[in-house]
Design a protein around this motif. Sequence first.
Motif, PDB file in Angstrom:
ATOM      1  N   ASN A 105       9.156   2.642   5.114  1.00 24.33           N
ATOM      2  CA  ASN A 105      10.608   2.678   5.352  1.00 24.33           C
ATOM      3  C   ASN A 105      11.361   1.367   5.187  1.00 24.33           C
ATOM      4  N   SER A 106      10.649   0.259   5.094  1.00 25.06           N
ATOM      5  CA  SER A 106      11.352  -1.021   4.947  1.00 25.06           C
ATOM      6  C   SER A 106      10.431  -2.015   4.256  1.00 25.06           C
ATOM      7  N   GLY A 107      11.040  -3.060   3.717  1.00 25.88           N
ATOM      8  CA  GLY A 107      10.256  -4.116   3.078  1.00 25.88           C
ATOM      9  C   GLY A 107       9.256  -4.718   4.058  1.00 25.88           C
ATOM     10  N   SER A 108       9.663  -4.830   5.322  1.00 31.26           N
ATOM     11  CA  SER A 108       8.758  -5.390   6.331  1.00 31.26           C
ATOM     12  C   SER A 108       7.545  -4.485   6.522  1.00 31.26           C
ATOM     13  N   GLU A 109       7.794  -3.194   6.622  1.00 30.68           N
ATOM     14  CA  GLU A 109       6.653  -2.272   6.759  1.00 30.68           C
ATOM     15  C   GLU A 109       5.728  -2.368   5.545  1.00 30.68           C
ATOM     16  N   ALA A 110       6.324  -2.524   4.380  1.00 26.77           N
ATOM     17  CA  ALA A 110       5.513  -2.618   3.155  1.00 26.77           C
ATOM     18  C   ALA A 110       4.631  -3.870   3.204  1.00 26.77           C
ATOM     19  N   ASN A 111       5.220  -5.008   3.572  1.00 24.76           N
ATOM     20  CA  ASN A 111       4.425  -6.241   3.609  1.00 24.76           C
ATOM     21  C   ASN A 111       3.392  -6.226   4.729  1.00 24.76           C
ATOM     22  N   ASP A 112       3.732  -5.619   5.846  1.00 22.72           N
ATOM     23  CA  ASP A 112       2.760  -5.514   6.940  1.00 22.72           C
ATOM     24  C   ASP A 112       1.555  -4.675   6.490  1.00 22.72           C
ATOM     25  N   ALA A 133       9.216 -19.310   2.212  1.00 24.70           N
ATOM     26  CA  ALA A 133       9.269 -17.881   1.869  1.00 24.70           C
ATOM     27  C   ALA A 133       9.642 -17.053   3.088  1.00 24.70           C
ATOM     28  N   TYR A 134      10.278 -15.909   2.823  1.00 27.62           N
ATOM     29  CA  TYR A 134      10.546 -14.918   3.866  1.00 27.62           C
ATOM     30  C   TYR A 134       9.931 -13.594   3.426  1.00 27.62           C
ATOM     31  N   HIS A 135       9.128 -12.979   4.321  1.00 30.92           N
ATOM     32  CA  HIS A 135       8.482 -11.717   3.958  1.00 30.92           C
ATOM     33  C   HIS A 135       8.777 -10.585   4.943  1.00 30.92           C
ATOM     34  N   GLY A 136       9.630 -10.816   5.933  1.00 27.93           N
ATOM     35  CA  GLY A 136      10.000  -9.683   6.778  1.00 27.93           C
ATOM     36  C   GLY A 136      10.102 -10.005   8.257  1.00 27.93           C
ATOM     37  N   ASN A 137      10.555  -9.001   9.026  1.00 26.69           N
ATOM     38  CA  ASN A 137      10.929  -9.245  10.426  1.00 26.69           C
ATOM     39  C   ASN A 137       9.880  -8.824  11.458  1.00 26.69           C
ATOM     40  N   LEU A 138       8.748  -8.247  11.052  1.00 24.81           N
ATOM     41  CA  LEU A 138       7.712  -7.871  12.031  1.00 24.81           C
ATOM     42  C   LEU A 138       6.933  -9.114  12.466  1.00 24.81           C
ATOM     43  N   SER A 208       3.297 -13.876  -2.503  1.00 21.33           N
ATOM     44  CA  SER A 208       4.434 -14.608  -3.054  1.00 21.33           C
ATOM     45  C   SER A 208       5.421 -13.648  -3.703  1.00 21.33           C
ATOM     46  N   GLU A 209       6.705 -14.014  -3.647  1.00 18.41           N
ATOM     47  CA  GLU A 209       7.683 -13.325  -4.491  1.00 18.41           C
ATOM     48  C   GLU A 209       7.458 -13.794  -5.931  1.00 18.41           C
ATOM     49  N   SER A 210       8.127 -13.155  -6.861  1.00 18.72           N
ATOM     50  CA  SER A 210       7.961 -13.567  -8.261  1.00 18.72           C
ATOM     51  C   SER A 210       9.081 -14.512  -8.685  1.00 18.72           C
ATOM     52  N   ALA A 241       2.139  -9.314  -4.559  1.00 17.47           N
ATOM     53  CA  ALA A 241       3.464  -9.648  -5.102  1.00 17.47           C
ATOM     54  C   ALA A 241       4.518  -8.961  -4.240  1.00 17.47           C
ATOM     55  N   ASP A 242       5.372  -9.768  -3.620  1.00 17.76           N
ATOM     56  CA  ASP A 242       6.478  -9.233  -2.833  1.00 17.76           C
ATOM     57  C   ASP A 242       7.661  -9.059  -3.783  1.00 17.76           C
ATOM     58  N   GLU A 243       7.894  -7.801  -4.161  1.00 17.57           N
ATOM     59  CA  GLU A 243       8.967  -7.484  -5.119  1.00 17.57           C
ATOM     60  C   GLU A 243      10.191  -6.934  -4.406  1.00 17.57           C
ATOM     61  N   VAL A 244      10.255  -7.166  -3.096  1.00 19.34           N
ATOM     62  CA  VAL A 244      11.322  -6.558  -2.294  1.00 19.34           C
ATOM     63  C   VAL A 244      12.718  -6.962  -2.797  1.00 19.34           C
ATOM     64  N   GLN A 245      12.862  -8.208  -3.264  1.00 18.29           N
ATOM     65  CA  GLN A 245      14.171  -8.655  -3.751  1.00 18.29           C
ATOM     66  C   GLN A 245      14.385  -8.378  -5.232  1.00 18.29           C
ATOM     67  N   VAL A 246      13.337  -8.541  -6.022  1.00 21.55           N
ATOM     68  CA  VAL A 246      13.587  -8.714  -7.468  1.00 21.55           C
ATOM     69  C   VAL A 246      13.153  -7.540  -8.350  1.00 21.55           C
ATOM     70  N   GLY A 271      10.876  -2.752  -1.786  1.00 23.34           N
ATOM     71  CA  GLY A 271      11.832  -2.434  -0.726  1.00 23.34           C
ATOM     72  C   GLY A 271      13.246  -2.480  -1.251  1.00 23.34           C
ATOM     73  N   LYS A 272      14.132  -2.985  -0.429  1.00 20.38           N
ATOM     74  CA  LYS A 272      15.592  -3.067  -0.676  1.00 20.38           C
ATOM     75  C   LYS A 272      16.151  -2.126  -1.756  1.00 20.38           C
ATOM     76  N   PRO A 273      16.093  -2.509  -3.070  1.00 21.23           N
ATOM     77  CA  PRO A 273      16.785  -1.700  -4.085  1.00 21.23           C
ATOM     78  C   PRO A 273      16.184  -0.316  -4.285  1.00 21.23           C
TER      79      PRO A 273
HETATM   80  C1  LIG Z   1      11.247 -11.096  -0.081  1.00 21.57           C
HETATM   81  C2  LIG Z   1      11.453 -10.193   1.088  1.00 21.57           C
HETATM   82  N1  LIG Z   1      10.407  -9.496   1.565  1.00 21.57           N
HETATM   83  C3  LIG Z   1      10.548  -8.655   2.606  1.00 21.57           C
HETATM   84  C4  LIG Z   1      11.764  -8.491   3.237  1.00 21.57           C
HETATM   85  C5  LIG Z   1      11.884  -7.558   4.423  1.00 21.57           C
HETATM   86  O1  LIG Z   1      12.556  -6.408   4.080  1.00 21.57           O
HETATM   87  P1  LIG Z   1      13.282  -5.514   5.209  1.00 21.57           P
HETATM   88  O2  LIG Z   1      14.430  -6.310   5.738  1.00 21.57           O
HETATM   89  O3  LIG Z   1      13.691  -4.276   4.446  1.00 21.57           O
HETATM   90  O4  LIG Z   1      12.278  -5.201   6.246  1.00 21.57           O
HETATM   91  C6  LIG Z   1      12.872  -9.197   2.771  1.00 21.57           C
HETATM   92  C7  LIG Z   1      14.196  -9.018   3.420  1.00 21.57           C
HETATM   93  O5  LIG Z   1      15.128  -9.756   3.236  1.00 21.57           O
HETATM   94  C8  LIG Z   1      12.720 -10.073   1.669  1.00 21.57           C
HETATM   95  O6  LIG Z   1      13.742 -10.780   1.199  1.00 21.57           O
END
Ligand SMILES: Cc1ncc(COP(=O)(O)O)c(C=O)c1O
Length: 434
Positions: A105-112, A133-138, A208-210, A241-246, A271-273
């Motif tokens: 349901n969210s980028g954070s869940e995906a990275n976790d 780097a930022y990978h989520g809120n969990l 890492s993000e790309s 690869a964290d593709e949540v942004q790109v 995630g996101k898009p």
């Molecule tokens: C690169 C990256 N990964 C993960 C996340 C976490 O995604 P979400 O806020 O949907 O949990 C973000 C959110 O900004 C992000 O920028």
Amino acid sequence: MNKKQTLQLRKQYIGPSLSLSYQEPLKIVRGFMQYLYDEKGKKYLDARNNVPHIGHCHPKVNKTAHQQMCVLNTNTRYLHDNLVLYAQRLCDKMPEPLKVCYIVNSGSEANDLALRLAWTYTKEKDVIVVDHAYHGNLSSLIHISPYKFDGKGGTGAPPYVHKVPIPDGYRGKFKYRNSQAGQKYASQIKDVLRGLKNNGKGLAAFISESIMGCAGQIVFPENYLMHAYQYVRETGGICIADEVQVGFGRMGSHFWGFETQNVVPDIVSLGKPIGNGFPLAAVVTRPEIAHSFDNGMEYFNTFGGNPVSCAVGLAVLDVIEEEGLMENARTTGAYLKDKLEQLQNKYPVIGDVRGKGLFLGIELVSDQRKLTPAAKLTAQIVEKMKEEGILIGADGPFQNVLKIKPPLVFNKDNADLFVSKLEKILEDLTNSVD
Ligand SMILES: Cc1ncc(COP(=O)(O)O)c(C=O)c1O
């Protein structure tokens, strides 16, 4: 309610750790495509929001969600075509051997989940992350996000997390002109791996993000991820690869960010898009990794992969194709970048213009030689752009990078407007060369 009343209730009832953008907060009441409207009807060009990827309130997505919502929304313990068709469609977009999906349901869940897969598969714990780097809120992701654990309120990296410097060709140790920069930055990962080995430890994952978002729209030097992945895999670690942004065509040249670095990750988090604003995210991995995770402990996610979210995901993929949005990211992104580079020649405060497709950054410096970050000016520009009806963000370790990541329906007229307003503001706030 008027804006004051909304603000008052927010202060009263919403946790205060959530910030509001802008000195005078915006109350946005409506959105359509690349535009947002406030309570007084003022129109804003949204150049900062990559979540409404195919445009705010896209009719096809809304209609699809509504139709499915009227028929059924339940969990994934029943067979449903939407889940399997969506997983198949996502996997078709991925290179071999990334052919197994988890819908969350969210980028954070995906990275976790990506971390759990890596820990289970490798039976190791240590993780390498790129600085800032930022990978989520969990909790698990604050631990691997230097942006948070080194920021305000943070308590530093836990012992199993190891930072490597940002491979930044503008501000980092190895500059754009250094043709070996990619390999040199990657060898800093090798140093960490050597340290781990000396302590009798292995590596679970390198994440890492790309192209880095919060670190200031950092485009990696050529071959960085290729060498990084090679070193990581030599020690038995896996590459996330964290593709949540790109992801999803924003790069213009490729559907996924990692493809711009010529690599195939072991796990990709999305995630996101992916849902155009609907809570949807996914993890895609190799079959062996998925099988190792099937160790008796079920992975069940109440909302993940429900029929509505999968219908939305399918509609988003349809629209990206039907409306040629990746191609638009390529052409409009190149057009905008070219115009920004022309501004760079005129205004010495623009130190660097970088990015790919419709994921661009403008780094502002008060001294071109010393690269002194112009953070105050950056914040002023964000405010002034808002007054002019254009929304952009600012980020980076020194808060001096303007971030541009609009919905992919952003067009050349939008780009012209963006550049003319930015130029007017730069003219007012700084001195041009001529
Ligand atoms: C690169 C990256 N990964 C993960 C996340 C976490 O995604 P979400 O806020 O949907 O949990 C973000 C959110 O900004 C992000 O920028």
